[in-house]
Each structure stands twice: as structure tokens, then as C-alpha cells.
Design a protein around this motif. Structure first.
Motif, PDB file in Angstrom:
ATOM      1  N   UNK A 161       0.813  -1.204   0.000  1.00  0.00           N
ATOM      2  CA  UNK A 161       0.000   0.000   0.000  1.00  0.00           C
ATOM      3  C   UNK A 161       0.847   1.254   0.000  1.00  0.00           C
ATOM      4  N   UNK A 162       0.421   2.300  -0.671  1.00  0.00           N
ATOM      5  CA  UNK A 162       1.207   3.535  -0.739  1.00  0.00           C
ATOM      6  C   UNK A 162       1.058   4.367   0.522  1.00  0.00           C
ATOM      7  N   UNK A 163       1.934   5.354   0.667  1.00  0.00           N
ATOM      8  CA  UNK A 163       1.805   6.334   1.735  1.00  0.00           C
ATOM      9  C   UNK A 163       2.377   5.874   3.057  1.00  0.00           C
ATOM     10  N   UNK A 164       2.411   6.815   3.993  1.00  0.00           N
ATOM     11  CA  UNK A 164       2.923   6.561   5.336  1.00  0.00           C
ATOM     12  C   UNK A 164       1.773   6.232   6.273  1.00  0.00           C
ATOM     13  N   UNK A 165       1.881   5.174   7.076  1.00  0.00           N
ATOM     14  CA  UNK A 165       0.803   4.810   8.015  1.00  0.00           C
ATOM     15  C   UNK A 165       0.757   5.782   9.189  1.00  0.00           C
ATOM     16  N   UNK A 166      -0.045   6.818   9.085  1.00  0.00           N
ATOM     17  CA  UNK A 166      -0.025   7.906  10.065  1.00  0.00           C
ATOM     18  C   UNK A 166      -0.434   7.454  11.458  1.00  0.00           C
ATOM     19  N   UNK A 167      -1.361   6.510  11.568  1.00  0.00           N
ATOM     20  CA  UNK A 167      -1.891   6.107  12.869  1.00  0.00           C
ATOM     21  C   UNK A 167      -1.391   4.742  13.316  1.00  0.00           C
ATOM     22  N   UNK A 168      -0.375   4.221  12.663  1.00  0.00           N
ATOM     23  CA  UNK A 168       0.057   2.854  12.958  1.00  0.00           C
ATOM     24  C   UNK A 168       0.917   2.753  14.204  1.00  0.00           C
ATOM     25  N   UNK A 169       1.499   3.865  14.667  1.00  0.00           N
ATOM     26  CA  UNK A 169       2.473   3.757  15.758  1.00  0.00           C
ATOM     27  C   UNK A 169       2.462   5.003  16.621  1.00  0.00           C
ATOM     28  N   UNK A 170       2.669   4.794  17.905  1.00  0.00           N
ATOM     29  CA  UNK A 170       2.921   5.879  18.838  1.00  0.00           C
ATOM     30  C   UNK A 170       4.078   5.474  19.732  1.00  0.00           C
ATOM     31  N   UNK A 171       4.922   6.419  20.061  1.00  0.00           N
ATOM     32  CA  UNK A 171       6.086   6.127  20.892  1.00  0.00           C
ATOM     33  C   UNK A 171       5.746   6.141  22.381  1.00  0.00           C
ATOM     34  N   UNK A 172       4.578   6.643  22.739  1.00  0.00           N
ATOM     35  CA  UNK A 172       4.222   6.790  24.145  1.00  0.00           C
ATOM     36  C   UNK A 172       3.674   5.482  24.708  1.00  0.00           C
ATOM     37  N   UNK A 173       3.800   5.330  26.048  1.00  0.00           N
ATOM     38  CA  UNK A 173       3.303   4.153  26.751  1.00  0.00           C
ATOM     39  C   UNK A 173       2.341   4.581  27.847  1.00  0.00           C
ATOM     40  N   UNK A 174       1.358   3.752  28.124  1.00  0.00           N
ATOM     41  CA  UNK A 174       0.448   4.002  29.240  1.00  0.00           C
ATOM     42  C   UNK A 174       0.669   3.006  30.370  1.00  0.00           C
ATOM     43  N   UNK A 175       1.713   2.179  30.277  1.00  0.00           N
ATOM     44  CA  UNK A 175       2.030   1.193  31.309  1.00  0.00           C
ATOM     45  C   UNK A 175       3.435   1.450  31.833  1.00  0.00           C
ATOM     46  N   UNK A 176       3.570   1.465  33.157  1.00  0.00           N
ATOM     47  CA  UNK A 176       4.873   1.750  33.759  1.00  0.00           C
ATOM     48  C   UNK A 176       5.852   0.601  33.582  1.00  0.00           C
ATOM     49  N   UNK A 177       5.370  -0.608  33.302  1.00  0.00           N
ATOM     50  CA  UNK A 177       6.261  -1.754  33.144  1.00  0.00           C
ATOM     51  C   UNK A 177       6.722  -1.927  31.701  1.00  0.00           C
ATOM     52  N   UNK A 178       6.314  -1.011  30.833  1.00  0.00           N
ATOM     53  CA  UNK A 178       6.736  -1.048  29.439  1.00  0.00           C
ATOM     54  C   UNK A 178       7.704   0.089  29.147  1.00  0.00           C
ATOM     55  N   UNK A 179       8.467  -0.085  28.089  1.00  0.00           N
ATOM     56  CA  UNK A 179       9.310   0.995  27.587  1.00  0.00           C
ATOM     57  C   UNK A 179       9.322   0.930  26.069  1.00  0.00           C
ATOM     58  N   UNK A 180       9.750   2.023  25.463  1.00  0.00           N
ATOM     59  CA  UNK A 180       9.863   2.097  24.012  1.00  0.00           C
ATOM     60  C   UNK A 180      11.316   2.324  23.639  1.00  0.00           C
ATOM     61  N   UNK A 288      10.643   4.540   6.959  1.00  0.00           N
ATOM     62  CA  UNK A 288      11.567   5.479   6.329  1.00  0.00           C
ATOM     63  C   UNK A 288      10.853   6.822   6.243  1.00  0.00           C
ATOM     64  N   UNK A 289      11.354   7.824   6.982  1.00  0.00           N
ATOM     65  CA  UNK A 289      10.639   9.090   7.119  1.00  0.00           C
ATOM     66  C   UNK A 289      11.579  10.256   6.822  1.00  0.00           C
ATOM     67  N   UNK A 290      10.977  11.415   6.581  1.00  0.00           N
ATOM     68  CA  UNK A 290      11.750  12.648   6.454  1.00  0.00           C
ATOM     69  C   UNK A 290      11.514  13.498   7.690  1.00  0.00           C
ATOM     70  N   UNK A 291      12.148  14.639   7.764  1.00  0.00           N
ATOM     71  CA  UNK A 291      12.104  15.465   8.967  1.00  0.00           C
ATOM     72  C   UNK A 291      10.723  16.058   9.233  1.00  0.00           C
ATOM     73  N   UNK A 292       9.856  16.093   8.230  1.00  0.00           N
ATOM     74  CA  UNK A 292       8.525  16.669   8.401  1.00  0.00           C
ATOM     75  C   UNK A 292       7.523  15.670   8.975  1.00  0.00           C
ATOM     76  N   UNK A 293       7.878  14.399   9.006  1.00  0.00           N
ATOM     77  CA  UNK A 293       6.957  13.376   9.491  1.00  0.00           C
ATOM     78  C   UNK A 293       6.814  13.455  11.008  1.00  0.00           C
ATOM     79  N   UNK A 294       5.598  13.233  11.511  1.00  0.00           N
ATOM     80  CA  UNK A 294       5.382  13.225  12.961  1.00  0.00           C
ATOM     81  C   UNK A 294       5.987  11.988  13.614  1.00  0.00           C
ATOM     82  N   UNK A 295       6.388  11.002  12.806  1.00  0.00           N
ATOM     83  CA  UNK A 295       7.030   9.800  13.329  1.00  0.00           C
ATOM     84  C   UNK A 295       8.550   9.929  13.392  1.00  0.00           C
TER      85      UNK A 295
END
Length: 709
Positions: A161-180, A288-295
Motif C-alpha cells: 500500500x502507498x503512503x505513510x501509516x499515520x496512525x500505525x504507531x505511537x512512541x508513548x506508553x500508558x504502562x509503567x512496566x513497558x518501555x519504548x 523510512x521518514x523525512x524530517x517533516x513526518x510526525x514519526x
């Protein structure tokens, strides 16, 4: 070996495969073949139930058998193949086999199992007669790739599929026993074409190879030797080491796009204490992202035209992130590294991203380390490294390497924790233990204490006690008791409180042994349990209601036969009791601050099993604060996941269940939080409910108490 007299045959063969409804077409063709018995397909071939193929896939992958089936179902391709067989002599391969190799040559098919004789992937030959794609240290074993029993899988880059998956990933965690975790490759002068296709194909190949090795181990049964098609034999033990030191890998989910992919993998782990098999989940995202990507991490430090390949993984933070690295993260990093080694003369920089910056700052402002410096710190034995913002991070967490021992460095171990706090404290524990109480769940029907935890007196004038909620109610969402109901739904349930008496007696021979003296009730708990059906805070406040006529020792079985004296809402009566009140810290704790957790160790999870006894002897454990966790993220919950803490303090401190609810004090003797639970995989890693979270419960309890004048 073949001459195409009619180009329509080749066009039709390619059109059978390169279609966006490929999965539906395969399923319909299978049903057609099974119904009309056009060909004698073996049911085992058509079944795609192995670990790799059974995962939830959105990436375009097809097996050789499915491709042959589609060509067999197409009249024009089937007729051409039959004519070729009829008019040819001494054929070394079938027309469909030739067609498969032709599509590989022109990269319509990208083999991800590499089990054919020869294949071209990214301008380089692989396979049985070609060059071995493995580099030193690779998790992919050539003998498994060459196994004739392994089904052939092909990745179809044209259908991504084309394009960047905008909603596929977040770096934040809601669990204290997890890390990214996050690592990246920075390209100052642009990216070569087809890079992500090659990386995706290589990663899929390695993941497939790792799971197939495990399938062969299972098929080997009780035999200790596994044979390969190349004549090589390996012991089961050596194969287990080559797969993953942590345990068996399972592919849960694979999502692919033209510029990114997402993996979800599980790894089996055997608990060393109980022998129970548990599965740890690791989620990985590469883009693979450029500097303008939120990811794009660290985008503020990137120049115009630069691009960044990011690899991020989420999982359990315990043991230096061991389960993340062994749960597939190492495999993916090595696969990417092999691809990058093939680009001679390409300028790029390998970097690591500070996980604390990812958690606490905008990802574009996250601090980065050079990969060479990170590995150098690990080899020198440095336990931690700091980013430009001062965050202190375990070296092995961001490198995946065990640090060499270095004299004078602090380690996250029991010995180090004790050594850190071996000096004299401002307030000795002996002066604080009298304020720590035993909290038991009393079942009036059986007249026994069925659950035990710890707590402390927070208000001696009103008889208020703070303890962990899970000792007195179901906050985990277990199906064996009603969720969130006081006293686990027991109609005759109430709380029994044990205190260390000022004077020694038969049941308290020293100044560390408690006796059961009071009954209490729950007066304040997390409001979200009833309003939202999810618990955000493992803490509640109790109020002492009655006093037993005589102190009770042992396991508390005699509490039910004692006459009770009402002292609730009686300031004069509480004044005579002379309860010891612990002071609550006004300020938040600091990282690396030395602490002590006090309580009554029951040596389990606080549940009193038949034949076990209640421990009434108070003790303490030393440690230090390693992390403070806070999140405002509200995630969906299920019946099996109804405890979602939004604020916790992480402490490295040896402790066992039964201390739950016990106060954690700083060197000044002030309570900074109460113990909620220990990490299931790293027992010395504990989670506290901070005082800032349950202070409002204490205020609510004070307001609910009737003032006597």
C-alpha cells in the motif's frame, strides 16, 4: 528453455498474482478445487496453519503452491502448460516452475524463505546454488532455509500500500512496566531506491526462518537430533540457542506498507519459580521518514533533505529490556544491518534514541547517541549513559549488550541496592515500624483471615489507615470474584488490623511482632472503579471501627470470638490507643533517592492458602527510585485488563507479595508511596502508588468522618 509464442500467456500469469483482492481469489480458488477436485492438492499443502502464515497479515505474501493453484485455475495458463508438456522432451522443470523463477528474476516475486536453487534479491543472488545471505551472527540458519519440507513464501512488493501509516504507531506508553526503544539510521544525502522493499523482504525472511526452525524442532518430537536436507545434524539444545535465548517465538501480526512495516511477536518464557509458561509481547515498527513526518525522532537536529530509517520496539522494561531484544528486536536489527552492509559507499549514521526523551518529550526533540559510543560504553562496563537533557538510561537497555563488571559501579541487583543504602538513615526503621500495620481480609462465615497485606496509620486521631486496594477487592478483573466490590463481595467480610504493641506480651515477644487488635472498614477508594469500570490507583483508605477486648495472635482465628468495643468517631478513645502515625512527604521523590519498603512479608501474593500461616513479624527492604511514571492516556480495557495505573513510582528493591500496601519511606522517614506490586519477571523491580495520588483519598476519608465535639 521456453519460448513464449503468445505473450498473452505471460500477461495472464502475472495478472493472476498482481491483484489487490489476492487473498479472496486464493480462498475462492481453494474452495473451487476442493469442490470439483480439479487437481489432487494435498490438504496439508493448502492448509496455511503454521506459525508464520497463521499470523494476521496485511503484507502481500503468497506461497508457491498457491501461485501454482491460481495458474492451474486459469484456462489460458493451464492450457499453455499442458501443451508445453505435450510437445517438449526431457523437461528439467515444469512450465509453472519456470514461470516462478522468471517472476523472481524480474522481482515480481521476492523469496522470503530462499529455498529455491537461485534467486535475485536486490541485485544479489541467493539460494542453494547462489551466495549464502547470512552474515556472521545472523539468526537465520542456511540448513533450515534449504529444507525441502519448508513451504516457499514470496513477498510481492508491487502490492504494498502507498503512503505513510499515520496512525500505525505511537512512541508513548500508558504502562509503567513497558518501555519504548528506538534506533535509527540517518541518511544525510538521500536514500537509494528500493531500500525499504529490500529491508522488508529481508526481515520477513529472517522471521520466517526463525519460526520454521521451531516447527522443525516440534516435528522432531522427543528426538534430540534434528536432521536437515543438507545432511547436517544439530542437537535440539544448539538450535534453541540459535533461535532465541529467551524462548519460542510466535508471529502475532504483520502489517506492511511501501515505506513502513509493523510486527507483533510473542515469546514464551518459563517462570523459574512456578514453572508457569507466560508469553511476553513485543511490538516493532520500522519506517523510512523525512524530517517533516510526525514519526521522525530527533527531527530538530536534521537538515534539509535528510531522511531517517527508524526502528522502534515496545515491550517489558525489566531485566534491561531483555524480552524486547530477545523477542524479535535483535533479529530485525541484524536483518537491517545486513541490508545496509550491501550498499558500498553509501553514507549513513547509526544512532540510538534516548527512551526517557521519547517518553517525556516531543519525539522531534529527543536526544540521540552515536551507535559507536553506545557500544563503547557497554564494553567499558558503564552501567548507564546520560543524554543531553540529563536522562540516565541503562546501557544494556539501549544496546542489548550485558555490561562488563566494573568496580565501583552500581548495579540493579539486590546486593547493589543494599550497598547503596548501607549508611545510617536520618530516621532509623525501628522508630517507624510501630506505624506499620497488618491488614487482613476477614471472612465472618469461615471466621478466618483469607488475604493479608500491609498498611500504615496516616491519621491517628481518626484511626485512618492507607493500604493497597487489591488486598481487599478485585481490581485485576479476575472472573472468580465480582469486580471492584469491597471485601471481594463477601457479605460478612470486613478488615482486621494488626499493630505492634508498645508493651511486650505472649503474642508479641519483641518490638517487631504485631497482634490483631482492631476491625476496620473501607471509607475511600478509587472513584473510577465504579464510574468507569477501570481502576487507576491501587490504594484505599480504611477507618478503624472497633477494638477487640483482647489481643489475638497466631493466624487471627480467634478474632471472631472476641467482644468488640466501638471506638469509631471517638477522639478520646483513639487518643488512649496511642497509635503511631507516619508522616507523608509533601514533595515528590527524586530519582536515585534511597528508600525503604516496610511491611509484613507473607512470601506469596497475600492469599492465605490451606496450611499456610500469617506472618506477623515486620521487616523492611532497601532500594532506590529508578523511574517516575505518569500518563494521561486512556486506553480501552477488557475484562482481563481493568487495572490501568496512571501514576506510579518504580523502585529497585527486593520484596515479595505480602508487603503489598506497605509504606515506602525516604531517608527522613516520610512516606513517598505504598507498594502496589512487584514486576512478574524482575522480582526486585517494584511499583509504588505515589503519595501524590492517594492523598486525595485521605482528604475524602477525613471529610466523611463525623467530627465529635
Amino acid at each position: 528453455q521456453f519460448i513464449f509464442l503468445n505473450p498473452r500467456w505471460l500477461v495472464a500469469a502475472v495478472a493472476c498474482i498482481l491483484r489487490h483482492d489476492l487473498t479472496r481469489e486464493i480462498n475462492e480458488t481453494r474452495r473451487l478445487f476442493n469442490k470439483e477436485a480439479l487437481v489432487g492438492w494435498d490438504s496439508g499443502i493448502l492448509r496455511s496453519g503454521d506459525n508464520f502464515y497463521a499470523a494476521h497479515l496485511n503484507c502481500p505474501v503468497i506461497t508457491a503452491e498457491d501461485a501454482f493453484m491460481l495458474w492451474q485455475a486459469k484456462k489460458i495458463t493451464k492450457k499453455a502448460a499442458e501443451r508445453a508438456k505435450e510437445y517438449s522432451n526431457n523437461m528439467s522443470m515444469t512450465p509453472f516452475e519456470f514461470l516462478q523463477r522468471l517472476l523472481i528474476r524480474f522481482r515480481v516475486f521476492v523469496p522470503i524463505d530462499l529455498s529455491i536453487d537461485k534467486a535475485l534479491l536486490g541485485g544479489k543472488e541467493y539460494g542453494l546454488s547462489g551466495e549464502n545471505p547470512q552474515s556472521e551472527g545472523s539468526l537465520l540458519d542456511a540448513s533450515v532455509v534449504r529444507s525441502e519440507e519448508s513451504p516457499q513464501f514470496f513477498f510481492l512488493p508491487s502490492l504494498l500500500g502507498p503512503g505513510e501509516p499515520a496512525e500505525a504507531w505511537t512512541y508513548k506508553n500508558s504502562d509503567s512496566w513497558k518501555t519504548t526503544l528506538c534506533h535509527s539510521i540517518l541518511f544525510p544525502d538521500g536514500v537509494p531506491p528500493g531500500l525499504m522493499e529490500r529491508i522488508t523482504a529481508t526481515v520477513l525472511s529472517d522471521v520466517y526462518g526463525a519460526t520454521q526452525r521451531q516447527v522443525q524442532l516440534d516435528n522432531a518430537g522427543s528426538n534430540n537430533v534434528v536432521s536437515t536436507s543438507s545432511g547436517i545434524s544439530k542437537t535440539r539444545e544448539s538450535w534453541h540457542v540459535s533461535i532465541a535465548a529467551g524462548g519460542r517465538l510466535h508471529v502475532k501480526e504483520i502489517l506492511c506498507w511501501r515505506s513502513a512495516f509493523f510486527f507483533k511477536m510473542g515469546m514464551e518464557n518459563v517462570d523459574s519459580m512456578s514453572g508457569e509458561v507466560r508469553e511476553s509481547i513485543v511490538e516493532m515498527f520500522c519506517a523510512l521518514v523525512d524530517r517533516e513526518s510526525h514519526l521522525c525522532v530527533g527531527s530538530d537536529a536534521m537538515g534539509v533533505g535528510m531522511r531517517r530509517l527508524i526502528l522502534s520496539g515496545k515491550g517489558q522494561v525489566g531485566e534491561g529490556g531483555r524480552k524486547i531484544w530477545q523477542g524479535g528486536y535483535t533479529l530485525v536489527i541484524k536483518a537491517i544491518g545486513r541490508v545496509m552492509e550491501e550498499y558500498g559507499g553509501l553514507e549513513f549514521e547509526k544512532q540510538g534514541i534516548c527512551p526517557e526523551c521519547i517518553a517525556k518529550r516531543p519525539v522531534g526533540k529527543a536526544s540521540v547517541w552515536d551507535w559507536t559510543l553506545m557500544r563503547s560504553a557497554a564494553k567499558k562496563g558503564d552501567e548507564a549513559i546520560r543524554c543531553q537533557f540529563g536522562h540516565r538510561v541503562q546501557t544494556r537497555l539501549v544496546t542489548g549488550l550485558c555490561c562488563a563488571k566494573k568496580p565501583g559501579t552500581r548495579r540493579a541487583s539486590v546486593e547493589a541496592s543494599v550497598a547503596l543504602t548501607s549508611g545510617e538513615s536520618a530516621v532509623p526503621v525501628s522508630e517507624l515500624l510501630s506505624g506499620v500495620v497488618v491488614v487482613g481480609l476477614w471472612d465472618g462465615k469461615t471466621e478466618k483471615i483469607i488475604r493479608v497485606g500491609s498498611g500504615f496509620v496516616v491519621d491517628r486521631k481518626r484511626g485512618l489507615v492507607v493500604t493497597a486496594s487489591h488486598t481487599l477487592m478485585n481490581i485485576w478483573g479476575d472472573s472468580n470474584s465480582p469486580y471492584g466490590e469491597n471485601y471481594y463481595g463477601l457479605r460478612s467480610g470486613k478488615v482486621v488490623i494488626g499493630v505492634i504493641p508498645r508493651e511486650r506480651g505472649d503474642f508479641s515477644p519483641d518490638n517487631t511482632t504485631a497482634v490483631f487488635r482492631y476491625f476496620a472498614q473501607i471509607v475511600a477508594k478509587d472513584e473510577s472503579i465504579e464510574s468507569n469500570g477501570v481502576c487507576h490507583m491501587d490504594a484505599c483508605v480504611l477507618q478503624i471501627t472497633t477494638k477487640m477486648e483482647q489481643d489475638v495472635g497466631g493466624d487471627g482465628d480467634g478474632c471472631g470470638s472476641q467482644p468488640e468495643i466501638l471506638i469509631q468517631n471517638n477522639p478520646a478513645a483513639f487518643k488512649k490507643e496511642k497509635l503511631t502515625q507516619l508522616k507523608v512527604a509533601r514533595k515528590e521523590c527524586e530519582l536515585d533517592e534511597q528508600v525503604r519498603i516496610m511491611g509484613y512479608n507473607q512470601g506469596g501474593e497475600g492469599l492465605i492458602e490451606p496450611g499456610s500461616h500469617v506472618n506477623r513479624c515486620a521487616d523492611f527492604a532497601k532500594g532506590y527510585v529508578c523511574m517516575k511514571f505518569h500518563t494521561d492516556v486512556e486506553e480501552g480495557w477488557s475484562k482481563s485488563r481493568r487495572f490501568k495505573p496512571t501514576e506510579e513510582i518504580v523502585v529497585i528493591c527486593p520484596t515479595i507479595g505480602g508487603h503489598s500496601g506497605g509504606p515506602c519511606v525516604n531517608q527522613s522517614g516520610e512516606v513517598i508511596g505504598i507498594l502496589s506490586r512487584a514486576d512478574p519477571t524482575e522480582k526486585q523491580r517494584c511499583y509504588l502508588v505515589p503519595a501524590t495520588a492517594w492523598k486525595r483519598l485521605v482528604v475524602k476519608a477525613k471529610n466523611s468522618v463525623v467530627r465529635a465535639f
